[in-house]
Design a protein around this motif. Structure first.
Motif, mmCIF file in Angstrom:
data_model
loop_
_atom_site.group_PDB
_atom_site.id
_atom_site.type_symbol
_atom_site.label_atom_id
_atom_site.label_comp_id
_atom_site.label_asym_id
_atom_site.label_seq_id
_atom_site.Cartn_x
_atom_site.Cartn_y
_atom_site.Cartn_z
ATOM 1 N N ASP A 570 20.768 56.710 50.869
ATOM 2 C CA ASP A 570 22.024 55.871 51.175
ATOM 3 C C ASP A 570 21.819 54.779 50.068
ATOM 4 O OD1 ASP A 570 23.220 57.518 53.190
ATOM 5 O OD2 ASP A 570 22.449 56.134 54.824
ATOM 6 N N PHE A 571 22.984 54.581 49.525
ATOM 7 C CA PHE A 571 22.989 53.313 48.610
ATOM 8 C C PHE A 571 23.890 52.425 49.013
ATOM 9 C CE2 PHE A 571 23.724 51.496 44.494
ATOM 10 C CZ PHE A 571 22.473 50.890 44.153
ATOM 11 N N SER A 572 23.663 51.260 48.850
ATOM 12 C CA SER A 572 24.760 50.113 49.056
ATOM 13 C C SER A 572 24.518 48.871 48.451
ATOM 14 C CB SER A 572 25.108 49.918 50.786
ATOM 15 O OG SER A 572 23.641 49.378 50.999
ATOM 16 N N VAL A 573 25.784 48.133 47.776
ATOM 17 C CA VAL A 573 25.656 47.124 47.011
ATOM 18 C C VAL A 573 26.405 46.073 47.991
ATOM 19 C CG1 VAL A 573 25.976 45.737 45.021
ATOM 20 C CG2 VAL A 573 25.218 48.061 44.984
ATOM 21 N N GLU A 574 25.979 45.026 48.451
ATOM 22 C CA GLU A 574 26.541 43.991 49.386
ATOM 23 C C GLU A 574 26.733 42.652 48.444
ATOM 24 O OE1 GLU A 574 25.076 43.733 53.085
ATOM 25 O OE2 GLU A 574 25.011 45.818 53.413
ATOM 26 N N SER A 575 27.612 41.918 48.571
ATOM 27 C CA SER A 575 27.714 40.306 47.965
ATOM 28 C C SER A 575 28.621 39.422 48.934
ATOM 29 C CB SER A 575 28.063 40.565 46.654
ATOM 30 O OG SER A 575 28.273 39.320 45.970
ATOM 31 N N ASN A 576 28.255 38.489 49.009
ATOM 32 C CA ASN A 576 28.934 37.121 49.571
ATOM 33 C C ASN A 576 29.924 36.616 48.393
ATOM 34 O OD1 ASN A 576 27.334 35.508 48.393
ATOM 35 N ND2 ASN A 576 26.937 34.298 50.302
ATOM 36 N N ILE A 577 29.838 36.933 47.256
ATOM 37 C CA ILE A 577 30.551 36.258 46.329
ATOM 38 C C ILE A 577 31.703 36.979 45.878
ATOM 39 C CG2 ILE A 577 30.123 35.452 43.863
ATOM 40 C CD1 ILE A 577 27.151 35.862 44.174
ATOM 41 N N ASP A 578 32.819 36.115 45.739
ATOM 42 C CA ASP A 578 34.034 36.394 45.586
ATOM 43 C C ASP A 578 34.035 37.538 44.406
ATOM 44 O OD1 ASP A 578 36.714 36.883 44.758
ATOM 45 O OD2 ASP A 578 37.126 35.081 45.901
ATOM 46 N N ALA A 579 34.778 38.475 44.296
ATOM 47 C CA ALA A 579 34.769 39.491 43.169
ATOM 48 C C ALA A 579 35.267 38.950 41.927
ATOM 49 C CB ALA A 579 35.462 40.763 43.651
ATOM 50 N N GLU A 580 36.136 37.834 42.232
ATOM 51 C CA GLU A 580 36.862 37.186 41.196
ATOM 52 C C GLU A 580 36.265 35.993 40.459
ATOM 53 O OE1 GLU A 580 39.697 38.265 39.687
ATOM 54 O OE2 GLU A 580 39.358 40.057 40.985
ATOM 55 N N SER A 581 35.091 35.719 41.240
ATOM 56 C CA SER A 581 34.496 34.347 40.770
ATOM 57 C C SER A 581 33.588 34.747 39.238
ATOM 58 C CB SER A 581 33.823 33.823 41.512
ATOM 59 O OG SER A 581 32.558 34.671 42.050
ATOM 60 N N TRP A 582 33.433 33.600 38.521
ATOM 61 C CA TRP A 582 32.720 33.758 37.328
ATOM 62 C C TRP A 582 31.289 33.131 37.398
ATOM 63 C CZ3 TRP A 582 34.810 35.869 32.820
ATOM 64 C CH2 TRP A 582 36.202 36.293 32.984
ATOM 65 N N VAL A 583 30.347 33.902 36.741
ATOM 66 C CA VAL A 583 29.042 33.392 36.745
ATOM 67 C C VAL A 583 28.777 33.043 35.355
ATOM 68 C CG1 VAL A 583 26.688 34.060 36.970
ATOM 69 C CG2 VAL A 583 28.345 34.887 38.636
ATOM 70 N N PHE A 584 27.878 31.803 34.967
ATOM 71 C CA PHE A 584 27.540 31.568 33.830
ATOM 72 C C PHE A 584 26.175 31.739 33.621
ATOM 73 C CE2 PHE A 584 26.405 28.371 30.362
ATOM 74 C CZ PHE A 584 26.962 29.071 29.314
ATOM 75 N N SER A 585 25.540 32.850 33.228
ATOM 76 C CA SER A 585 24.178 33.049 33.110
ATOM 77 C C SER A 585 23.909 34.100 31.958
ATOM 78 C CB SER A 585 23.718 33.702 34.543
ATOM 79 O OG SER A 585 22.242 33.723 34.325
ATOM 80 N N ASP A 586 22.805 34.611 31.997
ATOM 81 C CA ASP A 586 22.316 35.567 30.780
ATOM 82 C C ASP A 586 22.624 36.953 31.539
ATOM 83 O OD1 ASP A 586 21.352 37.569 29.128
ATOM 84 O OD2 ASP A 586 19.883 35.917 28.115
#
Ligand code: ADP
Length: 852
Positions: A570-586
């Protein structure tokens, strides 16, 4: 200070002691004498005062007695019948006989003169006042003054013999039958030269001499001595309470407590008091002398006694200091000296022992120890130093090399770690000043033979350099090899992709996909090696940009879901971050981290699940991206956990055989996390699973305000440009050139290919139709950066130059941009990267050219 105690100023203890005794005794004597004198004076004064007071009272008493007797006699005779009859019968001879009779009975009580006054005249007198030179009229005159009372009347009257001072009294003679006053009996005392009065006072008053005075005039005296007659002397002496030769007291006489102008001076010989005082002082002087004699004797005795004992004590101290051995103290009869001597003995013994210990330290020390004076001369060697520097030459060299440092040390400095090489031996010296009374007396230099250390140090340095060199060579080799391998591999992959897009038969496509995947895998391994080599050389940089976190999670999901499905995991990816939010990183590095962790999890898990959690959390004012990868795979032994982040390390020796891999993945992940200022943790249990946690600081927002440029969407190659764009491709490698050319042609571009910088410049000199230059970095004859500089500076052309560089290093990128390039594409050239670059070109240069 020290000068104060120079030899001349020193005192002997005995002298100090006896001087102190002298001082104490002297002060005592002075105090005693002063006190005695004071007491004596007071006693004498009080005694004299008391005696004077007594004399005064006595004189007054005697005077009173005498007057009283006269009064009684007068009063009794005035009532005598014989007197009355004689008076009434006017029988003067009878009166004379009467008084003569009385005077014969008691001559002492006879007044100086008598007379009877009756009927305004003197009816009888004893003719004595005439004897004193006083005339009858004068007497009558005086009598008239005395009109009433029986008090004594004291007066003065001139006489043929000078001024007479008189005392007179009257008593009434009364007829016993008629009670009538028939006359007055007058008595008088002449005070001038009144010897009977003077003698009476002299006798009764216990005085040697008596003087009767009126004011400052002496009118009667018991002595003819003129020395006593000076009224000033008498006055002065009467007030003095000192012990002088004569004691004078003055009595101002009163009659019935009424003051008179008469004074009596009594003079008493005071010889015994003076004598007493004198002998008292003589005794004090004798006593003082005696005490002084005793003090002198004591001084001499103490001096001798103390000196003798001190001498023997000092002699003991001197001999103990001069000799090396310490003898026993013979003792002293003075307790304190005895104790001092014993203390000396103990101290000398202890000092001797310490000295011996120090000498042993010096002599038996295995390190060379040398002693120098402040002028820089070598004073002493210990045996070890003698062994090390046997020859004269070695000693001379030692002195020459250490002397400058010794001179510095003489100023008070402590020097450590001074190396000298003498006769192929290296010594490390520590120099310290030996100070006494805060001035440097000697300098001690302690050495250590460090020849073997130096040798070992040299060897280890050489080994280190060798190791570094071999690491560098290895790393360079790997980097070069990877680079060399990547170029043909890019060719294989590029051509495969081109072929795949032209194939229709599904089986051919499938074969081609296997080819592509294998190529991709090989490329990934090569990229790992290249990345690691860059990290090791510190040439790895983080490039931040804004992206949607969903891009990251979606890619992971898309890639690994089919893989897990095929393994039944089984494979799952979970996130509490809004799918529309932007990240500034590499993004690329985050991708790399996640890919490495997830691909390991998938690789080592055969059943159960692989779970990815990507969360954002605020901690300490920073937003952290928390990436967790859980799996239920084979797990790692506890003992191996600390090593698996090391490069080329795998948990089991069989891992490569079973699972493949290079052992570089986690080393790269850890380095990337640390470059991004993050942390990585691992928990694992064999046969249960593994849990990786990564924390990386990020910036998070709902708008891409921190987005440097709009990435836009990928453009369709065939329709991107309205007209044909002429591209000059500068690339020495045939494969690369072929692929690049093929990609460019997809965009309808006309491509002119030249192999190096020189050809490019030649071409540009002739042709002005070129709209874009794709410039490789490493070119034969003339490199890409140099060619760019010439195009910009010498040819003065503004044609956009898009550089292509294989090492992706910031340095190369910046060099290109500084030289005049407009954009840098990192090789291997991938379609998507090229698409992005062409989009950039269209927006910034092509459209502008069109507008012009
Ligand atoms: P490799 O290329 O061998 O995967 P890595 O550095 O990525 O190299 O991993 C080092 C070693 O750590 C692996 O060989 C494996 O033994 C162990 N390892 C890494 N991740 C896991 C995991 N999820 N489960 C079990 N073992 C792992």
């Amino acid at each position: 200070m020290r000068r104060l105690f120079s030899h001349g100023n020193k005192n002997r203890l005995a002298t100090i002691l006896t001087n102190s005794i002298f001082l104490v005794i002297g002060v005592l004597i002075i105090v005693m004498v002063l006190q005695n004198y004071q007491v004596n004076r007071e006693v004498v004064s009080q005694e004299i005062g008391r005696t004077k007071q007594q004399t005064k009272s006595l004189v007054q008493e005697i005077f009173n007695l005498r007057i009283k007797s006269l009064e009684i006699q007068q009063d009794s005779y005035s009532r005598n019948r014989v007197l009355l009859e004689g008076l009434l019968s006017d029988d003067a001879p009878a009166l004379g006989r009467f008084f003569n009779g009385i005077d014969q009975v008691s001559p002492d009580l006879a007044p100086d003169f008598r007379f009877i006054y009756s009927n305004g005249g003197i009816v009888w007198d004893d003719a004595n006042y005439q004897f004193y030179g006083i005339s009858e009229p004068q007497i009558l005159h005086l009598t008239e003054d005395m009109v009433s009372g029986t008090d004594w009347y004291i007066s003065q009257t001139p006489s043929s013999m000078g001024m007479r001072y008189l005392m007179m009294r009257r008593t009434a003679i009364i007829d016993l039958y008629t009670g009538e006053v028939v006359g007055f009996l007058f008595i008088g005392v002449v005070l001038n030269n009144n010897f009977s009065l003077v003698n009476a006072i002299t006798k009764g008053g216990n005085a040697d001499e008596i003087l009767l005075a009126v004011g400052s005039q002496v009118i009667a005296a018991s002595t003819k001595d003129q020395d006593f007659q000076h009224i000033e002397w008498l006055e002065q002496s009467s007030h003095s309470l000192n012990a002088s030769r004569y004691m004078v007291s003055k009595t101002d006489l009163t009659i019935n407590n009424v003051p008179t102008f008469l004074s009596v001076y009594t003079i008493q010989g005071n010889e015994h008091v003076v004598q007493f005082v004198r002998s008292h002082y003589v005794w004090i002087a004798i006593a003082s002398l005696l005490v002084m004699c005793i003090a002198i004797y004591t001084r001499i005795w103490v001096g001798k006694r103390v000196s003798k004992e001190l001498q023997s004590l000092m002699k003991y101290a001197d001999t103990s200091i001069q000799r090396q051995t310490v003898s026993d103290f013979a003792g002293s009869s003075i307790e304190e000296f005895h104790q001092i001597g014993n203390s000396f003995q103990r101290s000398f013994k202890r000092l001797n022992e310490q000295e011996k210990q120090f000498a042993d330290l010096f002599n038996f020390s295995l390190s060379p120890v040398t002693l120098w004076n402040v002028e820089g001369q070598l004073v002493r060697f210990n045996p070890s130093a003698e062994r090390c520097f046997k020859t004269d030459k070695a000693r001379r060299l030692l002195i020459e090399s250490l002397q400058p440092h010794i001179r510095m040390c003489a100023q008070g400095a402590t020097l450590t770690g001074i190396n000298t090489t003498i006769a192929n031996k290296t010594f490390r010296w520590n120099l310290s000043p030996i100070t006494t009374d805060s001035s440097v007396m000697r300098i001690m230099a302690q050495g250590q033979d460090i020849t073997s250390f130096i040798e070992a140090e040299k060897q280890s340095e050489a080994a280190r350099e060798e190791a570094e060199e071999s690491a560098r060579v290895r790393s360079d080799f790997l980097a070069k090899m990877s680079h060399e391998l990547r170029t043909p591999l890019n060719g294989i992959l590029g051509v495969s992709q081109l072929l795949k897009s032209k194939m229709d038969d599904p089986r051919d496509v499938e074969h081609m996909e296997v080819l592509c995947n294998s190529g991709e895998h090989l490329l990934a391994v090569l990229n790992d090696i290249l990345d690691f080599s860059k990290i090791e050389h510190g040439k790895f940089h983080i490039e931040k940009s804004a992206f949607r976190l969903a891009e990251l999670t979606n890619t992971v999901e898309k890639i690994f879901t089919p893989l897990c499905d095929s393994k039944g995991v089984d494979f799952s990816v979970e996130s509490n971050i809004d799918a529309e939010s932007w990240v500034f990183s590499d993004q690329i590095r985050l991708n790399q981290i996640m890919f490495n962790l997830v691909s390991n999890a998938v690789k080592f898990t055969h059943q159960g699940h692989v779970q990815v959690r990507v969360n954002a959390l605020d901690q300490g004012g920073t937003t952290w991206l928390k990436v967790e990868v859980f799996d239920t795979g084979i797990g790692i032994e506890k003992s191996k956990l600390k090593d698996i982040f090391e490069p080329f390390v795998q948990a089991e020796s069989t891992t490569t055989r079973e699972y493949g891999g290079s052992g570089l993945g986690l080393a790269i992940v850890r380095s990337l996390v640390s470059i991004m200022d993050g942390e990585i943790e691992i928990e694992s249990e064999v046969a249960k699973g593994t849990h990786f946690t990564v924390h990386v600081p990020i910036q998070l927002g709902m708008n891409p305000t921190f987005l440097p440029e709009n990435t836009g969407l990928l453009a369709e190659p065939a329709t991107l440009f309205d007209e044909q764009v002429h591209v000059l491709l500068v690339e020495d490698n045939h494969t690369n050139a072929f692929i690049a050319k093929a990609f460019c042609e997809k965009y309808g571009m006309k491509v002119t290919w030249v192999k190096d910088g020189l050809h490019a410049i030649d071409f540009l000199k002739k042709d002005s139709q070129v709209a874009l230059i794709l410039m490789d970095n490493q070119l034969p004859n003339l490199g890409g950066i140099e060619a760019t500089k010439i195009i910009r500076n010498e040819l003065g052309l503004t044609i956009p130059i898009y550089a292509c560089t294989a090492d992706g290093m910031q340095e190369t990128r910046h060099s290109f941009l500084r030289a005049g390039a407009n954009y840098v594409i990192v090789k291997p050239i991938k379609e998507i990267a090229l698409n992005k670059a062409f989009l950039h070109f269209k927006k910034n240069y092509h459209q502008m050219a069109e507008m012009k």
